[in-house]
Design a protein around this motif. Structure first.
Motif, PDB file in Angstrom:
ATOM      1  N   ARG A  99     -12.579   5.093   4.353  1.00  0.00           N
ATOM      2  CA  ARG A  99     -11.610   4.074   4.770  1.00  0.00           C
ATOM      3  C   ARG A  99     -12.222   3.080   5.735  1.00  0.00           C
ATOM      4  N   GLN A 107       0.444   5.573  -0.578  1.00  0.00           N
ATOM      5  CA  GLN A 107      -0.618   6.551  -0.450  1.00  0.00           C
ATOM      6  C   GLN A 107      -1.429   6.642  -1.740  1.00  0.00           C
ATOM      7  N   GLY A 108      -2.718   6.398  -1.597  1.00  0.00           N
ATOM      8  CA  GLY A 108      -3.597   6.475  -2.755  1.00  0.00           C
ATOM      9  C   GLY A 108      -3.834   5.166  -3.471  1.00  0.00           C
ATOM     10  N   GLU A 159       0.841  -1.190   0.000  1.00  0.00           N
ATOM     11  CA  GLU A 159       0.000   0.000   0.000  1.00  0.00           C
ATOM     12  C   GLU A 159       0.877   1.242   0.000  1.00  0.00           C
ATOM     13  N   MET A 212      -7.174   3.690  -3.402  1.00  0.00           N
ATOM     14  CA  MET A 212      -7.652   3.694  -2.026  1.00  0.00           C
ATOM     15  C   MET A 212      -8.054   5.109  -1.617  1.00  0.00           C
ATOM     16  N   PRO A 213      -9.263   5.278  -1.074  1.00  0.00           N
ATOM     17  CA  PRO A 213      -9.696   6.612  -0.641  1.00  0.00           C
ATOM     18  C   PRO A 213      -8.943   7.059   0.605  1.00  0.00           C
ATOM     19  N   THR A 214      -8.906   8.351   0.805  1.00  0.00           N
ATOM     20  CA  THR A 214      -8.239   8.902   1.991  1.00  0.00           C
ATOM     21  C   THR A 214      -9.235   9.412   3.032  1.00  0.00           C
ATOM     22  N   ASP A 215     -10.471   9.670   2.615  1.00  0.00           N
ATOM     23  CA  ASP A 215     -11.478  10.126   3.563  1.00  0.00           C
ATOM     24  C   ASP A 215     -11.694   9.071   4.646  1.00  0.00           C
ATOM     25  N   ALA A 216     -11.710   9.496   5.906  1.00  0.00           N
ATOM     26  CA  ALA A 216     -11.787   8.554   7.032  1.00  0.00           C
ATOM     27  C   ALA A 216     -13.054   7.715   6.988  1.00  0.00           C
ATOM     28  N   GLU A 229     -12.738  10.084  -5.128  1.00  0.00           N
ATOM     29  CA  GLU A 229     -11.472   9.688  -4.508  1.00  0.00           C
ATOM     30  C   GLU A 229     -10.790   8.517  -5.200  1.00  0.00           C
ATOM     31  N   THR A 230     -11.520   7.733  -5.970  1.00  0.00           N
ATOM     32  CA  THR A 230     -10.907   6.560  -6.618  1.00  0.00           C
ATOM     33  C   THR A 230     -10.987   6.602  -8.138  1.00  0.00           C
TER      34      THR A 230
END
Length: 279
Positions: free
Chosen positions: A164, A58-59, A56, A157-161, A201-202
């Protein structure tokens, strides 16, 4: 470099003053290895010969099955997970010679020539002599890495909590076939908001993202020795043919053929037991 059979034998490649440094690794039934977020000054190519890695950055999440490699640019923060037996090679590339390589992380297929170059370079001493045959060897290795074919083994992969949390739940329970509405309720979002956030985000719709997640997990499980029937069941498919159709649409071939082609010299009898379902 000797073939590493224990993590304690590791040498920091950033401290080796050579343009390319290659390690080999052979670890039988390692259980589970998790390398938390870290970075190297040098870029790295991680080639898997047996087993599977997940990486993994970032992103995005990349699955690396046998016969593939992942390129991680120098300085990129990344985490790596491996389970079961693992064999492969890691080539670390100094920024001074990595200009022809991708600027972003990607999965690539490994040709027989690239594989042999990695094996050969892993046999060199850490401080190999430069200016002669060794330098020519690593130069060809660099060329082969630069021209390797990119593979679609990437999951944005999204970054918004909130997203996630949904992603973590879906990865923990991939057989759960809940609708977009069901997942939206779990996140406390409206169906429309969740769909919009996932696409933003994706770059994918919710359905397309979930299908890609299934492909990635299936490749990882099959590389670890799971049967096609088991992979289909673990993803919540009611029938093997439905799973095989999804896999073929995503990667252009059936799961049995996909894995057999990545295990040269091995019989495909195991996967081909479902040949009737794959026609």
């Amino acid at each position: 470099m000797p073939i590493l059979r224990d993590p304690s034998e590791w040498i920091d490649p950033d401290e080796v003053p050579r343009p390319i440094v290659t390690f080999g690794a052979a670890m039988a039934e390692v259980g589970r290895i998790e390398l938390d977020l870290h970075r190297h000054m040098k870029g790295q190519v991680l080639f898997v010969q047996r087993g599977a890695l997940s990486c993994e950055v970032q992103g995005g999440l990349w699955i690396v099955p046998p016969g593939s490699a992942v390129w991680i640019p120098g300085g990129a923060l990344h985490a790596i997970t491996a389970t079961g037996a693992l064999e492969g090679f890691a080539a670390f590339v100094h920024s001074a010679v990595s200009g022809s390589l991708p600027e972003t992380c990607c999965a690539v297929s490994v040709t027989p020539l690239l594989r042999e170059l990695l094996i050969r370079s892993a046999r060199l001493p850490a401080l190999y002599d430069e200016g002669g045959a060794n330098s020519r060897l690593v130069a060809v290795l660099l060329d082969e890495i630069a021209t390797a074919q990119v593979e679609d083994l990437h999951l944005p992969m999204p970054t918004d909590a909130r997203l996630r949390r949904i992603v973590d739940l879906m990865m923990a329970s991939p057989a759960e076939r809940g609708t977009l509405e069901v997942w939206a309720k779990q996140a406390g979002l409206s169906e429309r908001t969740l769909a919009r956030m996932i696409r933003r985000e994706t770059g994918m719709s919710f359905g397309r993202w979930r299908q890609q997640l299934g492909v990635m997990l299936a490749v990882k499980w099959l590389a670890g020795g799971a049967s096609i029937q088991q992979a289909a069941a673990d993803l919540g498919y009611e029938s093997v043919p439905s799973f095989v159709t999804m896999f073929r649409k995503a990667l252009g071939t059936s799961p049995g053929r996909y894995m057999a082609e990545r295990r040269p010299g091995r019989s495909a009898n195991g996967p081909e037991r479902t040949a009737a379902a794959e026609r």
